[in-house]
Design an enzyme around this catalytic site. Structure first.
Site, short mmCIF file in Angstrom:
data_model
loop_
_atom_site.label_atom_id
_atom_site.label_comp_id
_atom_site.label_asym_id
_atom_site.label_seq_id
_atom_site.Cartn_x
_atom_site.Cartn_y
_atom_site.Cartn_z
N LYS A 1 28.79 -20.29 -13.87
CA LYS A 1 27.77 -20.98 -14.52
C LYS A 1 28.13 -22.23 -15.25
O LYS A 1 27.32 -23.05 -15.63
CB LYS A 1 26.72 -20.00 -15.44
CG LYS A 1 26.25 -18.70 -14.56
CD LYS A 1 25.24 -19.06 -13.55
CE LYS A 1 24.30 -18.17 -12.75
NZ LYS A 1 23.22 -18.89 -12.12
N TYR B 1 31.79 -14.84 -13.67
CA TYR B 1 30.17 -15.24 -13.77
C TYR B 1 29.87 -16.21 -14.68
O TYR B 1 29.64 -17.37 -14.49
CB TYR B 1 29.37 -14.01 -14.54
CG TYR B 1 27.96 -14.21 -14.26
CD1 TYR B 1 27.32 -14.62 -13.07
CD2 TYR B 1 27.24 -14.35 -15.59
CE1 TYR B 1 25.79 -14.80 -13.30
CE2 TYR B 1 26.18 -14.77 -15.61
CZ TYR B 1 25.30 -15.01 -14.52
OH TYR B 1 23.91 -15.36 -14.56
P1 NDP Z 1 17.34 -11.01 -9.19
O1 NDP Z 1 18.21 -10.19 -8.93
O2 NDP Z 1 16.25 -10.38 -9.85
O3 NDP Z 1 17.03 -12.18 -8.12
C1 NDP Z 1 18.45 -12.89 -7.48
C2 NDP Z 1 17.79 -13.65 -6.15
O4 NDP Z 1 18.84 -14.29 -5.71
C3 NDP Z 1 17.00 -12.45 -5.29
O5 NDP Z 1 15.89 -13.09 -4.72
C4 NDP Z 1 18.27 -12.67 -4.28
O6 NDP Z 1 17.64 -12.40 -2.64
C5 NDP Z 1 18.72 -13.77 -4.26
N1 NDP Z 1 19.98 -14.04 -3.84
C6 NDP Z 1 21.39 -13.26 -4.39
N2 NDP Z 1 22.47 -13.61 -3.74
C7 NDP Z 1 21.70 -14.28 -2.35
C8 NDP Z 1 22.59 -14.70 -1.44
N3 NDP Z 1 23.83 -14.71 -0.99
N4 NDP Z 1 21.97 -15.53 -0.70
C9 NDP Z 1 20.72 -15.80 -0.67
N5 NDP Z 1 19.92 -15.07 -1.68
C10 NDP Z 1 20.55 -14.66 -2.69
O7 NDP Z 1 18.11 -11.92 -10.49
P2 NDP Z 1 17.32 -13.16 -11.15
O8 NDP Z 1 16.04 -13.48 -10.76
O9 NDP Z 1 17.54 -12.69 -13.00
O10 NDP Z 1 18.44 -14.24 -11.16
C11 NDP Z 1 17.87 -15.65 -10.57
C12 NDP Z 1 19.04 -16.54 -11.21
O11 NDP Z 1 18.98 -16.50 -12.49
C13 NDP Z 1 20.57 -16.20 -10.83
O12 NDP Z 1 21.03 -17.30 -10.35
C14 NDP Z 1 20.97 -15.50 -12.14
O13 NDP Z 1 22.43 -15.92 -12.15
C15 NDP Z 1 20.09 -16.44 -13.00
N6 NDP Z 1 20.15 -16.10 -14.49
C16 NDP Z 1 19.82 -14.60 -14.64
C17 NDP Z 1 19.58 -14.18 -15.92
C18 NDP Z 1 19.16 -12.72 -16.18
O14 NDP Z 1 19.50 -12.28 -17.30
N7 NDP Z 1 18.48 -11.92 -15.43
C19 NDP Z 1 20.20 -14.97 -17.17
C20 NDP Z 1 20.50 -16.18 -16.74
C21 NDP Z 1 20.48 -16.87 -15.53
P3 NDP Z 1 18.29 -11.47 -1.67
O15 NDP Z 1 18.67 -10.37 -2.43
O16 NDP Z 1 16.79 -11.08 -0.90
O17 NDP Z 1 19.08 -12.42 -0.92
C1 8X3 Z 2 22.76 -13.69 -17.16
C2 8X3 Z 2 22.65 -13.76 -18.67
O1 8X3 Z 2 24.23 -12.58 -20.52
O2 8X3 Z 2 24.48 -11.42 -18.50
O3 8X3 Z 2 23.05 -15.32 -16.89
O4 8X3 Z 2 25.34 -13.49 -18.75
S1 8X3 Z 2 24.22 -12.89 -19.31
#
Ligand code: NDP
Ligand code: 8X3
Length: 254
Positions: free
Chosen positions: A158, A154
């Site tokens: 990133k 992961y």
């Molecule tokens: P969620 O799981 O709430 O949302 C993730 C979204 O990504 C969903 O809409 C999902 O849609 C979509 N998705 C995942 N895999 C696929 C795929 N193969 N094709 C198309 N769509 C996909 O997570 P977050 O909102 O937290 O995450 C959003 C972004 O933020 C990610 O890139 C994550 O790495 C990043 N992030 C999150 C953090 C956290 O702590 N939550 C911190 C830092 C970064 P569906 O399942 O309908 O396909």
């Molecule tokens: C998601 C935040 O700390 O789980 O990007 O990597 S952490």
């Protein structure tokens, strides 16, 4: 000042979390939306809700960003030019160390977080370059700045988003196209449930005894970055909850 009204944005991963809230805040600013994700039913619910609430058009496309052909079919189907691409779709799978983790989990993270983001940037950037306008906003992570045990791949994906963002900016050097990255720390969304394969207790423990960020905190920053004057390119933003100071330093009230 609203510089976004009337623009068109693609938001990937708009069925949940940060992508869903970003879509909502963009719609509130008058941005026409093209929303993607794999869950068709959720996309239809969001489309209906946003069309009822906001004076914008909402198109949807359900496909897996890991599938290069599906990304191409999606982009070929677009009838409008794209002003903003929010490359948000992404996920983590597991917290196993390098000596135990599953190849499948690694491939899913690499194919989604890196290759999916790359496919869409490759397919959308030519029209931005040709029109000499546009903004690619990549959702990275604090894990793209600091690796942690249990996050080998992961964190790698990133870190790759950081490298891709910087190189994309350089590839588009001399054009008016902007390229940015958002790097959140702990945000309570569906992220941890996905990471732990639906185990709600394990997911809840990630945020236990602390106040994590919520999707709105990050969506507001994405909208802020998109809404800067045309000559301002924010490269990156690192956002922690106040209770977090590094990947592993999280202050919890027990
Ligand atoms: P969620 O799981 O709430 O949302 C993730 C979204 O990504 C969903 O809409 C999902 O849609 C979509 N998705 C995942 N895999 C696929 C795929 N193969 N094709 C198309 N769509 C996909 O997570 P977050 O909102 O937290 O995450 C959003 C972004 O933020 C990610 O890139 C994550 O790495 C990043 N992030 C999150 C953090 C956290 O702590 N939550 C911190 C830092 C970064 P569906 O399942 O309908 O396909
Ligand atoms: C998601 C935040 O700390 O789980 O990007 O990597 S952490």
């Amino acid at each position: 000042m609203n510089r976004l009204k009337g623009k068109t944005a693609i938001v990937t991963g708009a069925t949940a979390g940060i992508g869903l809230k970003t879509a909502e805040l963009l719609a509130a600013e008058g941005v026409h939306l093209i929303l993607t994700g794999r869950r068709e039913e959720r996309l239809q619910e969001v489309k209906k809700e946003f069309e009822d609430r906001f004076d914008v058009s909402v198109q949807t496309a359900s496909f897996d960003v890991q599938d290069a052909e599906a990304c191409k079919t999606f982009v070929d189907s677009l009838s409008s030019s794209i002003d903003i691409l929010v490359n948000n779709a992404g996920l983590a799978k597991g917290t196993d160390p390098v000596y135990e983790a599953s190849f499948d989990d690694w491939n899913t993270m690499i194919d989604t977080n890196m290759k999916g983001l790359l496919y869409l940037s490759r397919l959308i950037s030519p029209q931005m370059r040709e029109r000499n306008t546009g903004h690619i906003i990549n959702v990275g992570s604090t894990a793209g700045h600091e690796s942690y045990a249990g996050g080998v791949v992961y964190s790698a994906t990133k870190h790759a988003v950081k490298a891709i963002t910087e190189a994309t900016k350089k590839d588009l050097h001399g054009t008016e196209v902007r390229v940015s990255m958002i790097s959140p720390g702990l945000v309570e969304t569906e992220f941890s449930e996905v990471r732990f394969e639906g185990d709600k207790e394990k997911a809840a423990n990630v945020y236990k005894g602390m106040k994590p960020l919520v999707a709105q905190d990050i969506a507001e920053i994405i909208v802020f970055v998109a809404n800067r004057p045309a000559h301002v390119n924010i490269m990156d933003t690192i956002i922690y909850p106040v209770a977090q100071s590094s990947a592993t330093m999280v202050h919890r009230n027990e």
